[in-house]
Motif scaffolding. Structure first.
Motif, PDB file in Angstrom:
ATOM      1  N   TRP A  16      80.073 -12.058  50.462  1.00 13.43           N
ATOM      2  CA  TRP A  16      79.172 -10.983  50.889  1.00 13.43           C
ATOM      3  C   TRP A  16      78.317 -10.479  49.733  1.00 13.43           C
ATOM      4  CZ3 TRP A  16      77.619 -10.291  55.526  1.00 13.43           C
ATOM      5  CH2 TRP A  16      78.438 -10.575  56.603  1.00 13.43           C
ATOM      6  N   ALA A  17      78.870 -10.437  48.528  1.00 15.88           N
ATOM      7  CA  ALA A  17      78.091  -9.973  47.373  1.00 15.88           C
ATOM      8  C   ALA A  17      76.933 -10.924  47.071  1.00 15.88           C
ATOM      9  CB  ALA A  17      78.995  -9.847  46.145  1.00 15.88           C
ATOM     10  N   ILE A  18      77.182 -12.231  47.132  1.00 14.07           N
ATOM     11  CA  ILE A  18      76.122 -13.206  46.895  1.00 14.07           C
ATOM     12  C   ILE A  18      75.077 -13.141  48.008  1.00 14.07           C
ATOM     13  CG2 ILE A  18      75.614 -15.681  46.747  1.00 14.07           C
ATOM     14  CD1 ILE A  18      76.864 -14.453  44.232  1.00 14.07           C
ATOM     15  N   ALA A  19      75.530 -13.021  49.249  1.00 16.58           N
ATOM     16  CA  ALA A  19      74.576 -12.914  50.361  1.00 16.58           C
ATOM     17  C   ALA A  19      73.728 -11.660  50.222  1.00 16.58           C
ATOM     18  CB  ALA A  19      75.328 -12.909  51.692  1.00 16.58           C
ATOM     19  N   MET A  20      74.344 -10.549  49.821  1.00 16.90           N
ATOM     20  CA  MET A  20      73.572  -9.316  49.657  1.00 16.90           C
ATOM     21  C   MET A  20      72.575  -9.443  48.506  1.00 16.90           C
ATOM     22  SD  MET A  20      74.914  -5.475  49.143  1.00 16.90           S
ATOM     23  CE  MET A  20      73.941  -4.374  48.178  1.00 16.90           C
ATOM     24  N   LEU A  21      72.978 -10.073  47.429  1.00 17.65           N
ATOM     25  CA  LEU A  21      72.064 -10.280  46.307  1.00 17.65           C
ATOM     26  C   LEU A  21      70.888 -11.145  46.737  1.00 17.65           C
ATOM     27  CD1 LEU A  21      71.505  -9.946  43.257  1.00 17.65           C
ATOM     28  CD2 LEU A  21      72.801 -12.052  42.921  1.00 17.65           C
ATOM     29  N   ASP A  22      71.175 -12.258  47.408  1.00 16.39           N
ATOM     30  CA  ASP A  22      70.111 -13.163  47.836  1.00 16.39           C
ATOM     31  C   ASP A  22      69.213 -12.543  48.897  1.00 16.39           C
ATOM     32  OD1 ASP A  22      71.102 -15.022  46.103  1.00 16.39           O
ATOM     33  OD2 ASP A  22      71.946 -16.339  47.637  1.00 16.39           O
ATOM     34  N   LEU A  23      69.825 -11.995  49.933  1.00 19.74           N
ATOM     35  CA  LEU A  23      69.038 -11.489  51.059  1.00 19.74           C
ATOM     36  C   LEU A  23      68.515 -10.080  50.830  1.00 19.74           C
ATOM     37  CD1 LEU A  23      71.288 -12.811  53.951  1.00 19.74           C
ATOM     38  CD2 LEU A  23      69.188 -13.823  53.070  1.00 19.74           C
ATOM     39  N   GLY A  24      69.297  -9.251  50.196  1.00 23.59           N
ATOM     40  CA  GLY A  24      68.890  -7.865  50.023  1.00 23.59           C
ATOM     41  C   GLY A  24      67.960  -7.627  48.857  1.00 23.59           C
ATOM     42  N   VAL A  25      68.192  -8.321  47.757  1.00 25.58           N
ATOM     43  CA  VAL A  25      67.375  -8.098  46.562  1.00 25.58           C
ATOM     44  C   VAL A  25      66.235  -9.098  46.474  1.00 25.58           C
ATOM     45  CG1 VAL A  25      67.393  -8.002  44.049  1.00 25.58           C
ATOM     46  CG2 VAL A  25      69.302  -7.043  45.330  1.00 25.58           C
ATOM     47  N   PHE A  26      66.568 -10.395  46.477  1.00 26.81           N
ATOM     48  CA  PHE A  26      65.526 -11.377  46.208  1.00 26.81           C
ATOM     49  C   PHE A  26      64.653 -11.682  47.411  1.00 26.81           C
ATOM     50  CE2 PHE A  26      68.210 -12.021  42.511  1.00 26.81           C
ATOM     51  CZ  PHE A  26      67.239 -11.858  41.545  1.00 26.81           C
ATOM     52  N   LEU A  27      65.166 -11.550  48.617  1.00 25.40           N
ATOM     53  CA  LEU A  27      64.278 -11.685  49.777  1.00 25.40           C
ATOM     54  C   LEU A  27      63.272 -10.546  49.782  1.00 25.40           C
ATOM     55  CD1 LEU A  27      63.438 -13.167  52.304  1.00 25.40           C
ATOM     56  CD2 LEU A  27      65.136 -11.855  53.575  1.00 25.40           C
ATOM     57  N   SER A  28      63.729  -9.347  49.483  1.00 27.00           N
ATOM     58  CA  SER A  28      62.823  -8.197  49.396  1.00 27.00           C
ATOM     59  C   SER A  28      61.799  -8.377  48.285  1.00 27.00           C
ATOM     60  CB  SER A  28      63.618  -6.914  49.145  1.00 27.00           C
ATOM     61  OG  SER A  28      64.565  -6.730  50.158  1.00 27.00           O
ATOM     62  N   ALA A  29      62.232  -8.876  47.133  1.00 26.69           N
ATOM     63  CA  ALA A  29      61.310  -9.112  46.019  1.00 26.69           C
ATOM     64  C   ALA A  29      60.285 -10.190  46.370  1.00 26.69           C
ATOM     65  CB  ALA A  29      62.086  -9.516  44.766  1.00 26.69           C
ATOM     66  N   THR A  30      60.714 -11.218  47.099  1.00 27.21           N
ATOM     67  CA  THR A  30      59.793 -12.278  47.506  1.00 27.21           C
ATOM     68  C   THR A  30      58.753 -11.746  48.475  1.00 27.21           C
ATOM     69  OG1 THR A  30      61.544 -13.915  47.207  1.00 27.21           O
ATOM     70  CG2 THR A  30      59.653 -14.578  48.524  1.00 27.21           C
ATOM     71  N   VAL A  31      59.190 -10.964  49.448  1.00 31.05           N
ATOM     72  CA  VAL A  31      58.247 -10.374  50.403  1.00 31.05           C
ATOM     73  C   VAL A  31      57.275  -9.444  49.679  1.00 31.05           C
ATOM     74  CG1 VAL A  31      58.061  -8.805  52.382  1.00 31.05           C
ATOM     75  CG2 VAL A  31      59.774 -10.616  52.387  1.00 31.05           C
ATOM     76  N   ALA A  32      57.788  -8.622  48.776  1.00 31.80           N
ATOM     77  CA  ALA A  32      56.918  -7.710  48.030  1.00 31.80           C
ATOM     78  C   ALA A  32      55.911  -8.484  47.183  1.00 31.80           C
ATOM     79  CB  ALA A  32      57.759  -6.800  47.138  1.00 31.80           C
ATOM     80  N   ALA A  33      56.354  -9.558  46.538  1.00 31.40           N
ATOM     81  CA  ALA A  33      55.431 -10.366  45.727  1.00 31.40           C
ATOM     82  C   ALA A  33      54.356 -11.000  46.593  1.00 31.40           C
ATOM     83  CB  ALA A  33      56.203 -11.436  44.966  1.00 31.40           C
ATOM     84  N   CYS A  34      54.733 -11.515  47.743  1.00 27.31           N
ATOM     85  CA  CYS A  34      53.749 -12.123  48.655  1.00 27.31           C
ATOM     86  C   CYS A  34      52.736 -11.096  49.138  1.00 27.31           C
ATOM     87  CB  CYS A  34      54.450 -12.759  49.846  1.00 27.31           C
ATOM     88  SG  CYS A  34      55.383 -14.245  49.447  1.00 27.31           S
ATOM     89  N   VAL A  35      53.214  -9.939  49.559  1.00 24.33           N
ATOM     90  CA  VAL A  35      52.315  -8.885  50.026  1.00 24.33           C
ATOM     91  C   VAL A  35      51.410  -8.412  48.884  1.00 24.33           C
ATOM     92  CG1 VAL A  35      52.235  -6.507  50.910  1.00 24.33           C
ATOM     93  CG2 VAL A  35      53.818  -8.154  51.910  1.00 24.33           C
ATOM     94  N   GLY A  36      51.983  -8.245  47.705  1.00 24.72           N
ATOM     95  CA  GLY A  36      51.192  -7.824  46.553  1.00 24.72           C
ATOM     96  C   GLY A  36      50.118  -8.830  46.188  1.00 24.72           C
ATOM     97  N   LEU A  37      50.434 -10.108  46.262  1.00 25.81           N
ATOM     98  CA  LEU A  37      49.444 -11.134  45.958  1.00 25.81           C
ATOM     99  C   LEU A  37      48.316 -11.140  46.981  1.00 25.81           C
ATOM    100  CD1 LEU A  37      51.755 -14.057  44.820  1.00 25.81           C
ATOM    101  CD2 LEU A  37      50.087 -12.838  43.416  1.00 25.81           C
ATOM    102  N   VAL A  38      48.681 -10.999  48.249  1.00 27.75           N
ATOM    103  CA  VAL A  38      47.658 -10.981  49.304  1.00 27.75           C
ATOM    104  C   VAL A  38      46.740  -9.775  49.142  1.00 27.75           C
ATOM    105  CG1 VAL A  38      47.323 -10.676  51.797  1.00 27.75           C
ATOM    106  CG2 VAL A  38      48.987 -12.328  50.953  1.00 27.75           C
ATOM    107  N   ARG A  39      47.299  -8.646  48.766  1.00 24.22           N
ATOM    108  CA  ARG A  39      46.497  -7.423  48.606  1.00 24.22           C
ATOM    109  C   ARG A  39      45.826  -7.307  47.242  1.00 24.22           C
ATOM    110  NH1 ARG A  39      49.906  -2.723  51.720  1.00 24.22           N
ATOM    111  NH2 ARG A  39      49.849  -3.742  53.749  1.00 24.22           N
TER     112      ARG A  39
END
Length: 105
Positions: free
Chosen positions: A37-60
């Motif tokens: 669960w800790a690895i899943a939370m790190l991958d999905l909670g932290v880095f998925l959010s960072a990836t989405v934020a980076a994509c949105v930031g690049l588009v904007r």
């Protein structure tokens, strides 16, 4: 980058479905549920959010987006080989929870 994120994180769908079932069957989960669960939370909670934020930031065209892009690309570039090395070590050491479809099959 969104396609890479989708592929990287879609692998959690079967695992999450199994882990949340009434009787999880994955041996790796039973070897360490908290670790899973800790690895899943790190991958999905932290880095998925960072990836989405980076994509949105690049588009904007945000000024911080390239720094976020470096973080995300570095993570994708380093975690993959790290997980593959762990799978190889588990296989070599005959760990019963080694991934069957991992790097050595």
């Amino acid at each position: 980058m969104p396609l890479l994120a989708l592929v990287a994180f879609a692998r959690y769908l079967p695992a999450l479905a199994d882990w949340m079932s009434a009787s999880p069957s994955e041996a790796g989960y039973w070897a360490g549920p908290t670790f899973s669960w800790a690895i899943a939370m790190l991958d999905l909670g932290v880095f998925l959010s960072a990836t989405v934020a980076a994509c949105v930031g690049l588009v904007r065209g945000a000024r911080w987006a390239y720094q976020a892009l470096y973080l995300v690309v570095g993570w994708f570039g380093l975690v993959g080989p790290g997980v593959a090395a762990m799978a190889i070590a588990m296989y070599v050491n005959e760990d019963p929870t080694a991934p069957g479809a991992g790097a050595c099959s």
